[in-house]
Motif scaffolding. Structure first.
Motif, short mmCIF file in Angstrom:
data_model
loop_
_atom_site.label_atom_id
_atom_site.label_comp_id
_atom_site.label_asym_id
_atom_site.label_seq_id
_atom_site.Cartn_x
_atom_site.Cartn_y
_atom_site.Cartn_z
N TYR A 1 0.78 -1.23 0.00
CA TYR A 1 0.00 0.00 0.00
C TYR A 1 0.82 1.30 0.00
O TYR A 1 0.38 2.30 -0.55
CB TYR A 1 -0.94 0.02 1.21
N VAL A 2 2.00 1.31 0.65
CA VAL A 2 2.70 2.59 0.83
C VAL A 2 4.18 2.55 0.47
O VAL A 2 4.85 3.59 0.50
CB VAL A 2 2.55 3.12 2.27
N GLY A 3 4.73 1.40 0.18
CA GLY A 3 6.16 1.34 -0.13
C GLY A 3 7.01 1.67 1.08
O GLY A 3 6.81 1.16 2.18
N ASP A 4 7.97 2.56 0.89
CA ASP A 4 8.94 2.88 1.95
C ASP A 4 8.45 3.93 2.94
O ASP A 4 9.21 4.39 3.79
CB ASP A 4 10.25 3.39 1.32
N ASN A 5 7.20 4.31 2.86
CA ASN A 5 6.70 5.44 3.65
C ASN A 5 6.10 4.99 4.98
O ASN A 5 4.90 5.09 5.23
CB ASN A 5 5.67 6.22 2.83
N VAL A 6 6.98 4.51 5.86
CA VAL A 6 6.60 4.03 7.18
C VAL A 6 7.41 4.79 8.22
O VAL A 6 8.60 5.05 8.02
CB VAL A 6 6.88 2.51 7.33
N ARG A 7 6.77 5.15 9.33
CA ARG A 7 7.51 5.80 10.42
C ARG A 7 6.99 5.33 11.77
O ARG A 7 5.81 5.02 11.92
CB ARG A 7 7.40 7.33 10.35
N SER A 8 7.89 5.31 12.74
CA SER A 8 7.47 5.12 14.13
C SER A 8 7.18 6.50 14.73
O SER A 8 7.61 7.52 14.18
CB SER A 8 8.57 4.42 14.93
N THR A 9 6.46 6.53 15.84
CA THR A 9 6.05 7.81 16.43
C THR A 9 6.49 7.90 17.89
O THR A 9 6.78 6.89 18.53
CB THR A 9 4.52 7.99 16.38
N VAL A 10 6.52 9.12 18.41
CA VAL A 10 6.89 9.32 19.81
C VAL A 10 5.79 8.86 20.76
O VAL A 10 6.00 8.80 21.97
CB VAL A 10 7.24 10.79 20.09
N GLU A 11 4.62 8.52 20.23
CA GLU A 11 3.56 7.94 21.06
C GLU A 11 3.52 6.42 20.93
O GLU A 11 2.53 5.78 21.24
CB GLU A 11 2.21 8.56 20.71
N GLN A 12 4.65 5.85 20.49
CA GLN A 12 4.86 4.41 20.48
C GLN A 12 3.94 3.67 19.52
O GLN A 12 3.53 2.54 19.76
CB GLN A 12 4.71 3.84 21.90
N ASN A 13 3.63 4.31 18.41
CA ASN A 13 2.85 3.68 17.35
C ASN A 13 3.67 3.66 16.06
O ASN A 13 4.80 4.15 16.01
CB ASN A 13 1.54 4.43 17.13
N ILE A 14 3.07 3.13 15.01
CA ILE A 14 3.66 3.16 13.67
C ILE A 14 2.65 3.77 12.72
O ILE A 14 1.44 3.53 12.86
CB ILE A 14 4.06 1.74 13.20
#
Length: 739
Positions: A381-394
């Protein structure tokens, strides 16, 4: 994997061997492994308290250690740096592999967008590091007295309110300072952050050691990018709000400014008392005006570095590429479950037809199997466009809107379809007593209990409290960021009769928005078992008493600390053990509560001199030279022995002159003029003999050494390294910056 990174890992592996042979100081090795993200874990001293007394845990070779009071064979934690939280499916695959093979199979997202693996054995860490490096991931300086992971807003580049995308600047910052000479002599850790807009939480720049807030100013009639720069923020036991260092720093100056700040911090920051060694204390001591003056003066002395602006050539071409074309949700009726998830977990990007999806991770955890499956979903769905967050999610960015229903179903199938992202049920918690040596109370146990209770009644929660933030730390160090939540808790304890009882201090009215714009009020400590009722009581009072449009922060400010304490006062009473025995055990832990498992914290490592840190790789290379000779490779042995002498000389020179650089000619020149010609390096009996070994080898660039020649050079290198130790002890290790 780059040659430099491969060499770093080889050196660490060599240092592990030296430590195993008792040839490396335990404090130096502890800081060495911490700077590679290899961290201690609860019970690694070989003791576990059963509620009444400490019991020994049987580990292999109980006498072998990897740091003060830390057993070699006890499992530990591996922290993995993820600058700005950016991840690719290939990296997720590799993270899943190493989690599955080397840890308990759980990946934990931290409040700094890092990833932590627990129950890792130190013997496995070099192989793990090499495998991670093969997909562009490093653990270097993930812990210790170093520049920690650079955080950046997970919406940067797609946010509807940002000034501009801060991502490439945060990446340049991370790359520039990774392993930089000027960040190796800090007394404590140094945390940076980047944010693209002022009003949101974004990068939380106000609570960081250094924070960059995107700005655009008109210069000569044209828009000019830059940053408002903050310095001296921090949470922990004594939270400090960051001060404005610069109202506007143009983009070409952000890296030299960071270098200048680092130098001032390294030179003037506290080294002996680690409780006062963060940069926030230095800024408070000097005052922001004097600190600013020192930084400006330092900036003038910096030798030019092309890397300051090299990244700017790529800025006009920097962009993320979506995998699918933009589309729109049609008017088809969707399930109530999808609609609930859509309401809380989907953010419409400023790019029409695309959305950001938050994958809500209870307690910040996902299994290795879920990570593999999430990688496949991301590819689709998104390719390389993944990030983790400071609220402990992805987050999955650039989701084409018409894909949202199918994406939701696929996330549900792998157990990652929870709604409630960013709401009161999305609770942040540090590892606490599960794995942290400093944990006092069970932050994760409490967070899990609160999440379960709040989720069960989420449909009936008043709108006024649905988006409140709850954040929990297991001790006062604020890894769970309790100071900047609406309702925060940090673990402590109280005594009732002959027993200790787990407690949580209640913090009310912290501000998550405005980049962590203000900190909450501590109003009192309550037994851990009463916290769910405390949350219910506080939120009910807020709903009943708030004026129209009044925020939780404004309400707390209006009623004041005294009345806030009155609200929780009924829960502060301590029952006797005989009356309420369950009060004397923590969430998820049936043992009678005690503080017997608290160990020596490694949040910043031991304060070790710059010389001690830089001489260690020299010793490791000398050891590798001996191994190469044993393998009948005299050319490599010679090169390693010579390199070890250069590293030792450089470590000594940098006690007087930080900017010596890496050129062998410059190192030898500075060593000769400062220590050899002045006879500071001379031994009482051998005179300049040991120093001459380096000078001779440096001038001898001809021929291929045989085994005998390589053996002699190794012996000379070992003597030279010993002489550098003696010289440093004699002249002292004060680092003086030459102007």
């Amino acid at each position: 994997m780059s040659d430099d990174l491969a060499h770093e890992i080889d050196i660490f592996e060599g240092q592990m061997e030296l430590m195993g042979q008792g040839k490396l100081d335990e404090k130096v090795f502890a800081e060495t492994r911490l700077r590679r993200g290899v961290y201690g874990q609860r019970y690694d001293n070989g003791q576990r308290h059963d509620g009444f007394e400490s019991r020994e845990l049987a580990f292999e070779e109980m006498e072998r250690i990897k740091g003060p009071d830390t057993l070699w064979h006890a499992p530990g934690m591996q922290r993995i740096k993820v600058p700005g939280g950016g991840l690719t499916p290939d990296q997720l695959d590799m993270l899943a592999q190493v989690a599955d093979e080397y840890s308990d199979g759980i990946l934990h997202i931290t409040t700094r967008q890092d990833i932590q693996l627990h129950f890792v054995h130190i013997e496995d860490t070099p192989d793990m590091m090499r495998r991670l490096a093969s997909v562009g991931i490093t653990t270097r300086e993930a812990c210790g007295n170093s520049v920690r992971n650079v955080t950046c807003c997970h919406l940067a580049g797609v946010c509807r309110t940002e000034v501009f995308d801060a991502t490439p600047y945060s990446e340049a910052f991370a790359e520039f300072l990774l392993g930089h000479d000027d960040v190796q002599d800090f007394g404590r850790k140094f945390k940076p952050a980047f944010s693209g807009c002022e009003a949101e939480a974004c990068g939380l720049v106000m609570m960081h050691d250094i924070g960059y807030l995107a700005q655009v100013q008109e210069v000569d009639g044209k828009p000019k990018r830059g940053f408002k720069v903050y310095v001296g923020g921090g949470l922990g036991t004594v939270p400090h709000q960051a001060k404005v260092l610069s109202e506007f720093t143009p983009e070409e100056e952000i890296l030299p400014l960071a270098q200048a700040v680092s130098r001032v911090f390294a030179r003037l920051g506290e080294k002996r008392n680690r409780n006062r060694a963060r940069i926030k204390f230095l800024v408070a001591k000097l005052g922001i005006e004097e600190f600013r003056r020192l930084v400006e003066e330092e900036r003038k002395t910096l030798p030019h570095d092309d890397r300051w602006t090299a990244y700017m050539d790529t800025l006009p071409h920097y962009e993320e590429k979506p995998s699918r074309p933009p589309t729109f949700l049609n008017g088809q009726v969707r399930s109530s479950e999808f609609n609930q998830w859509f309401e809380t977990n989907v953010y419409s990007q400023r790019q029409e037809g695309y959305s950001v999806v938050t994958v809500n991770l209870p307690l910040g955890d996902l299994t290795s199997q879920q990570t593999w499956e999430l990688a496949d979903i991301a590819r689709k769905y998104v390719g390389d466009n993944v990030r983790s967050t400071v609220e402990q999610n992805i987050v999955l960015r650039w989701v084409s809107d018409s894909d949202l229903p199918n994406l939701f179903e696929e996330l549900k199938e792998i157990g990652l379809g929870d709604s409630g992202a960013g709401t009161i049920v999305d609770i942040t918690a540090c590892p606490g007593t599960d794995t942290c040596k400093l944990g006092i109370a069970s932050s994760r146990g409490l967070a899990g209990e609160l999440r379960t209770r709040l989720t069960a009644k989420s449909a009936s929660l008043p709108d006024a409290i649905k988006d409140l933030k709850i954040k929990i730390s297991g001790c006062f160090n604020s890894c769970g960021q309790h100071h900047v939540s609406d309702i925060g808790f940090f673990g402590n304890s109280r005594r009732s009769g002959n027993f200790k009882m787990p407690h949580f201090q209640v913090i009310l009215g912290g501000k998550w928005h405005d980049n962590a714009g203000s900190y909450g009020l501590a109003v009192g400590a309550v037994p851990s078992r009463t916290v769910p009722e405390v949350v219910d009581t506080i939120t009910s009072r807020y709903v009943e008493e708030r004026s129209k449009g009044e925020t939780f922060q404004d309400w707390i400010g209006r009623i004041g600390k005294k009345e806030a304490r009155n609200i929780i006062q009924p829960f502060m009473q301590l029952p006797a053990f005989e009356q309420e025995p369950e009060y004397f055990s923590d969430w998820g832990d049936p043992r009678v509560f005690s503080l017997g498992d608290i160990g020596i914290g490694e949040c910043a490592g031991e304060v070790v001199s710059l010389f001690s840190m830089e001489i260690s790789p020299a010793e490791s290379e000398a050891f590798e030279a001996q191994v190469a000779l044993d393998e009948n490779d005299p050319a490599r042995a010679d090169a390693l022995a010579y390199s070890s002498m250069l590293k030792a000389a450089r470590a000594l020179v940098r006690t007087q002159f930080l900017d010596v650089g890496d050129s062998p000619d410059r190192i030898v020149q500075e060593f000769k003029s400062r220590f050899f010609d002045t006879e500071l390096f001379f031994d009482q009996y051998a005179k300049g003999k040991f120093g001459q070994y380096l000078l001779d080898r440096h001038s001898n660039t001809n021929g291929t050494p045989d085994n005998d020649a390589a053996h002699r050079l190794i012996e000379e290198a070992l003597l030279f390294i010993e002489a550098t130790h003696a010289c440093e002890s004699k002249v002292g290790g004060n680092v003086l910056v030459e102007i």
